[in-house]
Design a protein around this motif. Sequence first.
Motif, short mmCIF file in Angstrom:
data_model
loop_
_atom_site.label_atom_id
_atom_site.label_comp_id
_atom_site.label_asym_id
_atom_site.label_seq_id
_atom_site.Cartn_x
_atom_site.Cartn_y
_atom_site.Cartn_z
N GLN A 38 17.43 -23.32 2.13
CA GLN A 38 17.45 -21.94 1.67
C GLN A 38 16.63 -21.07 2.62
OE1 GLN A 38 17.26 -20.53 -2.62
NE2 GLN A 38 15.13 -20.26 -2.04
N THR A 39 17.26 -20.03 3.16
CA THR A 39 16.56 -19.08 4.02
C THR A 39 16.81 -17.67 3.50
OG1 THR A 39 18.44 -19.10 5.58
CG2 THR A 39 16.57 -20.54 6.07
N TYR A 40 16.17 -16.68 4.13
CA TYR A 40 16.13 -15.33 3.57
C TYR A 40 16.50 -14.29 4.62
CZ TYR A 40 13.44 -17.88 0.07
OH TYR A 40 13.04 -18.79 -0.87
N ASP A 41 17.27 -13.28 4.19
CA ASP A 41 17.62 -12.16 5.06
C ASP A 41 16.72 -10.98 4.72
OD1 ASP A 41 19.71 -13.69 6.05
OD2 ASP A 41 21.20 -12.83 4.69
N GLY A 42 15.99 -10.47 5.71
CA GLY A 42 15.11 -9.34 5.41
C GLY A 42 14.11 -9.10 6.51
N TYR A 43 12.98 -8.51 6.12
CA TYR A 43 11.94 -8.07 7.06
C TYR A 43 10.58 -8.57 6.57
CZ TYR A 43 15.86 -4.96 7.89
OH TYR A 43 17.13 -4.48 8.12
N ARG A 44 9.79 -9.04 7.51
CA ARG A 44 8.50 -9.64 7.15
C ARG A 44 7.41 -9.18 8.10
NH1 ARG A 44 7.41 -16.21 6.96
NH2 ARG A 44 5.38 -16.16 5.88
N ILE A 45 6.23 -8.90 7.57
CA ILE A 45 5.07 -8.57 8.39
C ILE A 45 3.92 -9.48 7.98
CG2 ILE A 45 4.47 -6.67 6.80
CD1 ILE A 45 3.09 -5.33 9.22
N GLU A 46 3.32 -10.13 8.97
CA GLU A 46 2.18 -11.02 8.75
C GLU A 46 0.99 -10.48 9.52
OE1 GLU A 46 3.49 -15.37 8.95
OE2 GLU A 46 5.21 -14.32 9.80
N TYR A 47 -0.14 -10.39 8.84
CA TYR A 47 -1.35 -9.84 9.46
C TYR A 47 -2.50 -10.81 9.24
CZ TYR A 47 -5.33 -6.76 10.33
OH TYR A 47 -6.49 -6.22 10.81
N THR A 48 -3.05 -11.31 10.34
CA THR A 48 -4.21 -12.20 10.29
C THR A 48 -5.45 -11.35 10.50
OG1 THR A 48 -2.87 -14.00 11.21
CG2 THR A 48 -5.27 -14.29 11.22
N ALA A 49 -6.07 -10.94 9.41
CA ALA A 49 -7.22 -10.02 9.49
C ALA A 49 -8.42 -10.68 10.14
CB ALA A 49 -7.58 -9.52 8.09
#
Length: 227
Positions: free
Chosen positions: A164-175
């Motif tokens: 199962q995978t996903y269609d969309g937009y992702r933002i990851e922030y390593t503070a």
Amino acid sequence: MMKFTKKKLSLALIASSIISAPFAMADDAPINSGIKKALTDSKVKLSLRAHYEGVDEDGANGATDKDATALTVKSRLTLQTGDYKSWSLGLEVDNVTAIVDDYNDLTFDYSGSDAVVADPEITDVNQAFLQYRSGKVKLTAGRQRILHNNQRFIGGVGWRQNEQTYDGYRIEYTASATLSLDYSYIYNANRIFGDDKKGDDLSGAFHFANATYKINTDTKYQHLLMY
């Protein structure tokens, strides 16, 4: 029998065209050192996974007993380009083939004589994404793998062959070394059941937000918000 639908084929052709564009440019213009390095740093992987499942299902309330035997092999081809000005591309294609197919892969509205094993034969574009990395930020757009925490709510259903995978937009922030934040807007979940099954995709407007805070090297506090 393998199935490659028009939707998946189109995604594969688009992704392949984008990835192969630098090679086409070589005939018309010099490739600068940045693109050369991105091509040099690109990685191609091929993996195989065999999966056996046997089912001996007792019929309930007078229903007929059912059994099934499934031996399937998943072949996965993965391409990840190197970075060019912080941008990169990823493409992953899966094929699931049944070696022993004494089972039924339908999981919706099914009343056949074989028990269900939800590993359909399929050729599928598992991932096709554009990614940007800069400092502490990573942005991903397209079809992608999202695995949150222990995958209890958001994950790939990894015990099945068709991920199962996903269609969309992702933002990851390593503070910092202890704090990371993760937000995704998803408009479609590519589920495990295959293209020609009822319930194969789940479309909508989904928001995943996940925060992880490490108290020490052995302890983490994680919170997942979905709506």
